[in-house]
Design a protein around this motif. Structure first.
Motif, PDB file in Angstrom:
ATOM      1  N   THR A 178       0.797  -1.234   0.000  1.00  0.00           N
ATOM      2  CA  THR A 178       0.000   0.000   0.000  1.00  0.00           C
ATOM      3  C   THR A 178       0.825   1.278   0.000  1.00  0.00           C
ATOM      4  OG1 THR A 178      -0.149   0.086   2.433  1.00  0.00           O
ATOM      5  CG2 THR A 178      -1.838  -1.193   1.263  1.00  0.00           C
ATOM      6  N   ARG A 179       2.084   1.218   0.439  1.00  0.00           N
ATOM      7  CA  ARG A 179       2.837   2.458   0.629  1.00  0.00           C
ATOM      8  C   ARG A 179       4.167   2.532  -0.117  1.00  0.00           C
ATOM      9  NH1 ARG A 179      -0.462   6.403   2.450  1.00  0.00           N
ATOM     10  NH2 ARG A 179      -2.124   5.353   3.610  1.00  0.00           N
ATOM     11  N   LEU A 180       4.871   1.424  -0.242  1.00  0.00           N
ATOM     12  CA  LEU A 180       6.233   1.489  -0.770  1.00  0.00           C
ATOM     13  C   LEU A 180       6.381   0.960  -2.193  1.00  0.00           C
ATOM     14  CD1 LEU A 180       8.395   0.429   2.328  1.00  0.00           C
ATOM     15  CD2 LEU A 180       7.624   2.708   1.631  1.00  0.00           C
ATOM     16  N   ALA A 181       5.310   0.404  -2.764  1.00  0.00           N
ATOM     17  CA  ALA A 181       5.405  -0.193  -4.095  1.00  0.00           C
ATOM     18  C   ALA A 181       5.766   0.857  -5.143  1.00  0.00           C
ATOM     19  CB  ALA A 181       4.101  -0.881  -4.461  1.00  0.00           C
ATOM     20  N   GLU A 182       6.757   0.528  -5.978  1.00  0.00           N
ATOM     21  CA  GLU A 182       7.193   1.427  -7.047  1.00  0.00           C
ATOM     22  C   GLU A 182       7.100   0.768  -8.420  1.00  0.00           C
ATOM     23  OE1 GLU A 182      11.156   2.636  -6.082  1.00  0.00           O
ATOM     24  OE2 GLU A 182      10.535   3.791  -4.305  1.00  0.00           O
ATOM     25  N   ARG A 183       6.842  -0.538  -8.465  1.00  0.00           N
ATOM     26  CA  ARG A 183       6.842  -1.278  -9.720  1.00  0.00           C
ATOM     27  C   ARG A 183       6.096  -2.587  -9.516  1.00  0.00           C
ATOM     28  NH1 ARG A 183      13.338  -2.120  -8.871  1.00  0.00           N
ATOM     29  NH2 ARG A 183      13.151  -3.249  -6.903  1.00  0.00           N
ATOM     30  N   ARG A 184       6.061  -3.421 -10.539  1.00  0.00           N
ATOM     31  CA  ARG A 184       5.446  -4.732 -10.415  1.00  0.00           C
ATOM     32  C   ARG A 184       6.363  -5.682  -9.651  1.00  0.00           C
ATOM     33  NH1 ARG A 184       3.223  -5.785 -16.606  1.00  0.00           N
ATOM     34  NH2 ARG A 184       1.715  -4.042 -16.648  1.00  0.00           N
ATOM     35  N   VAL A 185       5.794  -6.786  -9.180  1.00  0.00           N
ATOM     36  CA  VAL A 185       6.617  -7.838  -8.587  1.00  0.00           C
ATOM     37  C   VAL A 185       7.617  -8.303  -9.638  1.00  0.00           C
ATOM     38  CG1 VAL A 185       6.634 -10.190  -7.666  1.00  0.00           C
ATOM     39  CG2 VAL A 185       4.824  -8.589  -6.979  1.00  0.00           C
ATOM     40  N   GLN A 186       8.883  -8.375  -9.278  1.00  0.00           N
ATOM     41  CA  GLN A 186       9.938  -8.719 -10.224  1.00  0.00           C
ATOM     42  C   GLN A 186       9.946 -10.216 -10.543  1.00  0.00           C
ATOM     43  OE1 GLN A 186      12.118  -5.951 -11.529  1.00  0.00           O
ATOM     44  NE2 GLN A 186      10.091  -5.321 -10.808  1.00  0.00           N
ATOM     45  N   TRP A 187      10.387 -10.555 -11.750  1.00  0.00           N
ATOM     46  CA  TRP A 187      10.362 -11.954 -12.184  1.00  0.00           C
ATOM     47  C   TRP A 187      11.182 -12.851 -11.271  1.00  0.00           C
ATOM     48  CZ3 TRP A 187      14.903 -14.404 -13.140  1.00  0.00           C
ATOM     49  CH2 TRP A 187      16.032 -13.603 -13.365  1.00  0.00           C
ATOM     50  N   ALA A 217       8.332  -7.317  -1.492  1.00  0.00           N
ATOM     51  CA  ALA A 217       9.437  -6.378  -1.267  1.00  0.00           C
ATOM     52  C   ALA A 217      10.140  -6.054  -2.585  1.00  0.00           C
ATOM     53  CB  ALA A 217      10.428  -6.955  -0.262  1.00  0.00           C
ATOM     54  N   SER A 218      10.070  -6.987  -3.561  1.00  0.00           N
ATOM     55  CA  SER A 218      10.695  -6.745  -4.861  1.00  0.00           C
ATOM     56  C   SER A 218      10.001  -5.629  -5.635  1.00  0.00           C
ATOM     57  CB  SER A 218      10.700  -8.031  -5.694  1.00  0.00           C
ATOM     58  OG  SER A 218       9.415  -8.339  -6.212  1.00  0.00           O
ATOM     59  N   ARG A 219       8.806  -5.237  -5.200  1.00  0.00           N
ATOM     60  CA  ARG A 219       8.090  -4.120  -5.821  1.00  0.00           C
ATOM     61  C   ARG A 219       8.631  -2.776  -5.343  1.00  0.00           C
ATOM     62  NH1 ARG A 219       1.791  -4.187  -5.358  1.00  0.00           N
ATOM     63  NH2 ARG A 219       2.136  -2.620  -6.980  1.00  0.00           N
ATOM     64  N   CYS A 220       9.404  -2.799  -4.282  1.00  0.00           N
ATOM     65  CA  CYS A 220       9.869  -1.562  -3.650  1.00  0.00           C
ATOM     66  C   CYS A 220      11.277  -1.227  -4.131  1.00  0.00           C
ATOM     67  CB  CYS A 220       9.819  -1.718  -2.137  1.00  0.00           C
ATOM     68  SG  CYS A 220       8.215  -2.320  -1.530  1.00  0.00           S
ATOM     69  N   ASN A 221      11.884  -0.217  -3.539  1.00  0.00           N
ATOM     70  CA  ASN A 221      13.241   0.141  -3.950  1.00  0.00           C
ATOM     71  C   ASN A 221      14.233  -0.950  -3.560  1.00  0.00           C
ATOM     72  OD1 ASN A 221      14.071   0.596  -1.174  1.00  0.00           O
ATOM     73  ND2 ASN A 221      13.176   2.649  -1.282  1.00  0.00           N
ATOM     74  N   ARG A 222      15.451  -0.828  -4.051  1.00  0.00           N
ATOM     75  CA  ARG A 222      16.424  -1.925  -3.907  1.00  0.00           C
ATOM     76  C   ARG A 222      16.769  -2.215  -2.456  1.00  0.00           C
ATOM     77  NH1 ARG A 222      19.300   2.473  -5.779  1.00  0.00           N
ATOM     78  NH2 ARG A 222      21.188   3.084  -4.627  1.00  0.00           N
ATOM     79  N   TRP A 223      16.702  -1.202  -1.590  1.00  0.00           N
ATOM     80  CA  TRP A 223      17.024  -1.420  -0.180  1.00  0.00           C
ATOM     81  C   TRP A 223      15.997  -2.352   0.463  1.00  0.00           C
ATOM     82  CZ3 TRP A 223      21.656   0.512   0.114  1.00  0.00           C
ATOM     83  CH2 TRP A 223      21.980   1.654  -0.632  1.00  0.00           C
ATOM     84  N   VAL A 224      14.729  -2.088   0.206  1.00  0.00           N
ATOM     85  CA  VAL A 224      13.663  -2.923   0.757  1.00  0.00           C
ATOM     86  C   VAL A 224      13.708  -4.321   0.144  1.00  0.00           C
ATOM     87  CG1 VAL A 224      11.157  -3.181   0.995  1.00  0.00           C
ATOM     88  CG2 VAL A 224      12.209  -0.923   1.225  1.00  0.00           C
ATOM     89  N   ALA A 225      13.972  -4.392  -1.163  1.00  0.00           N
ATOM     90  CA  ALA A 225      14.043  -5.689  -1.835  1.00  0.00           C
ATOM     91  C   ALA A 225      15.148  -6.563  -1.238  1.00  0.00           C
ATOM     92  CB  ALA A 225      14.266  -5.495  -3.335  1.00  0.00           C
ATOM     93  N   TRP A 226      16.302  -5.974  -1.005  1.00  0.00           N
ATOM     94  CA  TRP A 226      17.403  -6.722  -0.377  1.00  0.00           C
ATOM     95  C   TRP A 226      17.066  -7.093   1.066  1.00  0.00           C
ATOM     96  CZ3 TRP A 226      21.223  -9.374  -2.213  1.00  0.00           C
ATOM     97  CH2 TRP A 226      21.765  -9.068  -3.449  1.00  0.00           C
ATOM     98  N   GLY A 227      16.371  -6.213   1.761  1.00  0.00           N
ATOM     99  CA  GLY A 227      15.946  -6.525   3.128  1.00  0.00           C
ATOM    100  C   GLY A 227      15.043  -7.739   3.166  1.00  0.00           C
TER     101      GLY A 227
END
Length: 235
Positions: A112-121, A162-172
């Motif tokens: 709801t808040r941090l999404a910037e893109r689609r779920v990554q493959w 988390a993969s929808r968010c920026n790289r920091w969140v995705a790595w987290g």
């Protein structure tokens, strides 16, 4: 005298990099905790572990440009639920429930808040991971099989979104999966003999939570800087 929207944006533009100092509490507490694990100092480990998530809460609130925003509130909620999980994990099922709730809070935050893109493959790897891990551990979990499956599904969903968010969140999110996987193997399959298992669990856990908080702060500061700003009086 009034400041323009461009002036406000310039004032916020450098904030993500400048806010590294807000991570100082978790860096200090985390290093002491990890050193205590390596040096086999159980007393220090015991009193520093409950300080980890509060240190991140301090950093999150300290660094947030809008401390009462829904994003920050959800982030604090997830950290507090994780803190309860940390202090109750000695009663495994109780700790598992609170970490499950923390992951649900993160899921809501990411969607709801941090999404910037689609779920990554590449997030499909979390489905493969879950199937493989449950296949390996299933027979060893006994009566905890259903709770472990439920937790694994929520954890993998959290990491995938988390993969929808920026790289920091995705790595987290990814490091959270690593931490919990090592924890599960170490508990249910101790004969696997993972070297320095406690250290690996905690270093990836601390890194995961810190990266998520950092990604949240970067996102919030960028959002505030980019949002339309009504002219406001200065002084």
């Amino acid at each position: 005298m009034r400041e323009s929207r461009s002036t406000v944006q310039q004032r916020h533009a450098g904030q993500p990099a400048a806010s590294v100092v807000v991570l100082l509490p978790i860096i200090v507490v985390g290093l002491v905790h990890l050193a205590a694990i390596l040096l086999s100092l159980p007393g220090v480990v015991e009193w520093t572990k409950p300080l980890l998530m509060p240190a991140l809460v301090v950093g999150l609130i300290w660094g947030a440009p809008e401390r009462r925003s829904p994003t920050v509130v959800l982030g604090v909620l997830a950290l507090l639920l994780s803190w309860v999980g940390d202090v109750t994990l000695r009663w495994f099922v109780v700790g598992l429930v609170f970490f499950l709730l923390a992951h649900i809070a993160y899921l809501v935050l990411f969607i709801t808040r941090l999404a910037e893109r689609r779920v990554q493959w590449w997030a499909s790897v979390y489905v493969v991971w879950l199937v493989v891990l449950l296949t390996i551990l299933g027979a060893s979990t006994g009566a905890l099989l259903i709770p472990v499956i439920a937790y694994g599904v929520v954890l993998s969903a959290m990491a995938a979104f988390a993969s929808r968010c920026n790289r920091w969140v995705a790595w987290g999110g990814a490091l959270f999966v690593v931490s919990d996987s090592v924890l599960a193997i170490n508990k249910f399959l101790p004969e696997a003999g993972i070297p320095l298992a406690d250290f690996v669990i905690m270093v990836t856990y601390i890194a995961a939570q810190t990266l998520i908080v950092w990604g949240l702060l970067v996102h919030e500061r960028s959002r505030v800087a980019a949002a339309p700003v009504a002219a406001r009086p200065v002084g």
